[in-house]
Design an enzyme around this catalytic site. Structure first.
Site, mmCIF file in Angstrom:
data_model
loop_
_atom_site.group_PDB
_atom_site.id
_atom_site.type_symbol
_atom_site.label_atom_id
_atom_site.label_comp_id
_atom_site.label_asym_id
_atom_site.label_seq_id
_atom_site.Cartn_x
_atom_site.Cartn_y
_atom_site.Cartn_z
ATOM 1 N N TYR A 1 0.857 -1.188 0.000
ATOM 2 C CA TYR A 1 0.000 0.000 0.000
ATOM 3 C C TYR A 1 0.889 1.232 0.000
ATOM 4 C CZ TYR A 1 -3.406 3.481 1.610
ATOM 5 O OH TYR A 1 -4.212 4.589 1.731
ATOM 6 N N ASP B 1 9.243 2.943 0.153
ATOM 7 C CA ASP B 1 8.156 3.472 0.966
ATOM 8 C C ASP B 1 8.406 3.006 2.390
ATOM 9 O OD1 ASP B 1 5.883 3.978 2.397
ATOM 10 O OD2 ASP B 1 4.485 3.276 0.852
ATOM 11 N N LYS C 1 3.988 8.401 9.416
ATOM 12 C CA LYS C 1 3.739 7.732 10.699
ATOM 13 C C LYS C 1 4.684 8.186 11.821
ATOM 14 C CE LYS C 1 0.800 4.377 8.694
ATOM 15 N NZ LYS C 1 0.819 3.605 7.455
HETATM 16 C C1 LIG Z 1 0.217 4.247 6.085
HETATM 17 C C2 LIG Z 1 0.978 4.031 4.856
HETATM 18 C C3 LIG Z 1 0.945 4.944 3.792
HETATM 19 C C4 LIG Z 1 0.005 6.109 3.758
HETATM 20 O O1 LIG Z 1 0.278 7.046 4.736
HETATM 21 P P1 LIG Z 1 -0.913 8.053 5.152
HETATM 22 O O2 LIG Z 1 -0.247 8.950 6.167
HETATM 23 O O3 LIG Z 1 -1.990 7.193 5.700
HETATM 24 O O4 LIG Z 1 -1.307 8.778 3.942
HETATM 25 C C5 LIG Z 1 1.779 4.734 2.745
HETATM 26 N N1 LIG Z 1 2.607 3.687 2.687
HETATM 27 C C6 LIG Z 1 2.668 2.787 3.682
HETATM 28 C C7 LIG Z 1 3.632 1.657 3.590
HETATM 29 C C8 LIG Z 1 1.833 2.909 4.785
HETATM 30 O O5 LIG Z 1 1.836 1.979 5.718
#
Ligand SMILES: *Cc1c(COP(=O)(O)O)cnc(C)c1O
Length: 427
Positions: free
Chosen positions: A144, A239, A267
């Site tokens: 994601y 990511d 995060k």
């Molecule tokens: C949570 C998450 C996102 C998105 O971050 P948001 O602050 O919710 O937009 C993107 N990549 C990964 C791997 C995530 O866990």
């Protein structure tokens, strides 16, 4: 467990908010029932509006690595708030957070702060596209990367196919630029990259997948991505929205010793407030406006409260031994859960990198999305609800990570394991 107030609030919420929640994963759809409305949280505990307390392993989906309401962060935010909450002009705080990030993650020579992980990733991909003058993005099934249009695409069946939109409202033309491959499948990636080398701007990957449960990379997977992308002039984007400052102070790239071209964070770097960041080599980031022509902006980007929380968080995470201690506790929890499941005769496949953990109700090893999906999600739902009823809050989905914080005590773990054993036996 009494949940009448939560139920009432959820009914009210559903009238004014789609599905009653501001982010879909909160709604308990995949485990059934209704979400609990939270009133407050402290340390390892979450307390709902009906007065129930829980040992929390969701931790706001990752950010709260020091537990809830950690004193140094709350103090810093409180002090900062008294000086105003947004200026729309640069602050020293932003420079400090960017410096701290660049020191922790050397591949990020320059950093741009944004408000979410989604924003960080959209922007990094824009930079990659501008730099390579190509449009294609290769992502992995089950990873994601936020809700940007062209990232809401995944493969149908087969080894790897052209992306089709996963969500209404995403133009086919956008999803068309997204290729997907199975996680950990080097042969598939190699084939795709070789077939589409001239069209691909970037390969984006969660260096430890954390959005299909936790799926660690095979030893050769990330090095191979590095080699292949470099060979074809494709940018490699990590990511690290979950893994950044979670699996190591320098992120998964420090743990696995791989230098991506660009990195996205979120995060943890916000200390529980909305912050995202993207960065890479100076040469790449110099394309971003106003230094260069790639436009990206934000009214609240680098917000003084959020950045203050981030700085306080990273300072705490510089405490020597903090990651070792987290990992030791996570190991106790994961091993204990494994033993409890085994004793109760429940097949469980466990995965863990540092303090991010997965536990799949299946017999076969989990290495990608297809194998993750073999899990018995109904069994997970039962497990989830029974744990919740006994005061332990895991994620309301089989395909989410469990996280540990420094606030979780050995007693929390003992209590969790005893509860899990009882629940496993009743499954
Ligand atoms: C949570 C998450 C996102 C998105 O971050 P948001 O602050 O919710 O937009 C993107 N990549 C990964 C791997 C995530 O866990």
């Amino acid at each position: 467990m009494k949940t009448t107030t939560s139920k009432k609030l959820f009914a009210a919420a559903q009238r004014v908010i789609p599905g009653g929640v501001n982010s879909p994963v909160r709604a308990f759809r995949s485990v059934g029932g209704h979400p609990l409305f939270i009133k407050r949280a402290k340390g390892s505990r979450l307390y709902d509006v009906d007065g129930n307390g829980f040992i929390d392993y969701v931790l706001s989906w990752g950010p709260m690595i020091l537990g809830h309401a950690p004193a140094p962060i709350i103090r810093a935010i409180t002090r900062a708030a008294a000086h105003g909450t947004s200026y729309g002009a640069p602050t020293e705080l932003e420079v400090r957070l960017a410096q701290m990030i660049a020191e922790a993650v050397p591949s990020m020579q320059q950093v741009r702060l944004v408000n979410s992980g989604t924003e960080a990733i959209m922007s990094a991909i824009r930079v990659a596209r501008a730099h390579t003058k190509r449009d294609g993005v290769l992502k992995f099934e089950g990873c994601y990367h936020g809700h940007a249009d062209y990232l809401l695409a995944k493969a149908g069946s087969g080894v790897a196919t052209l992306g089709l939109p996963d969500s209404p409202g995403v133009p086919r033309d956008f999803a068309r630029h997204t290729l997907t491959a199975p996680y950990n499948d080097i042969a598939a990636v190699q084939k795709l990259i070789e077939a589409h080398a001239g069209e691909l701007a970037c390969v984006i990957v969660e260096p430890v997948a954390g959005n299909m449960g936790v799926v660690p990379p095979h030893d050769e997977f990330l090095p191979m991505l590095r080699t292949l992308t470099r060979k074809h002039g494709i940018l490699l984007i990590f990511d690290e929205v979950i893994t950044g400052f979670r699996v190591h102070y320098g992120g998964a790239q420090a743990l696995y010793r791989i230098m991506p071209d660009m990195t996205c964070l979120g995060k943890i770097i916000g200390g529980g407030l909305p912050v995202g960041a993207y960065g890479g080599a100076r040469e790449l980031m110099q394309q971003v406006a106003p230094a260069g022509p790639v436009y990206q902006a934000g009214t609240l980007s680098g917000n003084p409260l959020a950045v203050t929380a981030g700085i306080a968080m990273l300072k705490e995470l510089q405490t020597p031994g903090i990651y070792r201690k987290l990992e030791e506790r996570a190991r106790v929890l994961a091993d204990g859960l494994g033993e409890a499941a085994k004793k109760a005769g429940v097949p469980l496949i466990q995965t863990r990198v540092g303090s991010m953990m997965g536990a799949f109700f299946t017999k076969e090893p989990v290495v990608d999305y297809a194998t993750a999906k073999q899990s018995d999600t109904q069994r997970y739902a039962k497990f989830f609800h029974r744990m919740l009823g006994k005061g332990v809050y895991f994620a309301p989905s089989q395909f989410e990570a469990a996280f540990l914080s420094t606030a979780h005590t050995p007693r929390d773990l003992t209590q969790t394991l005893a509860t899990a054993y009882t629940v496993f036996r009743a499954l």
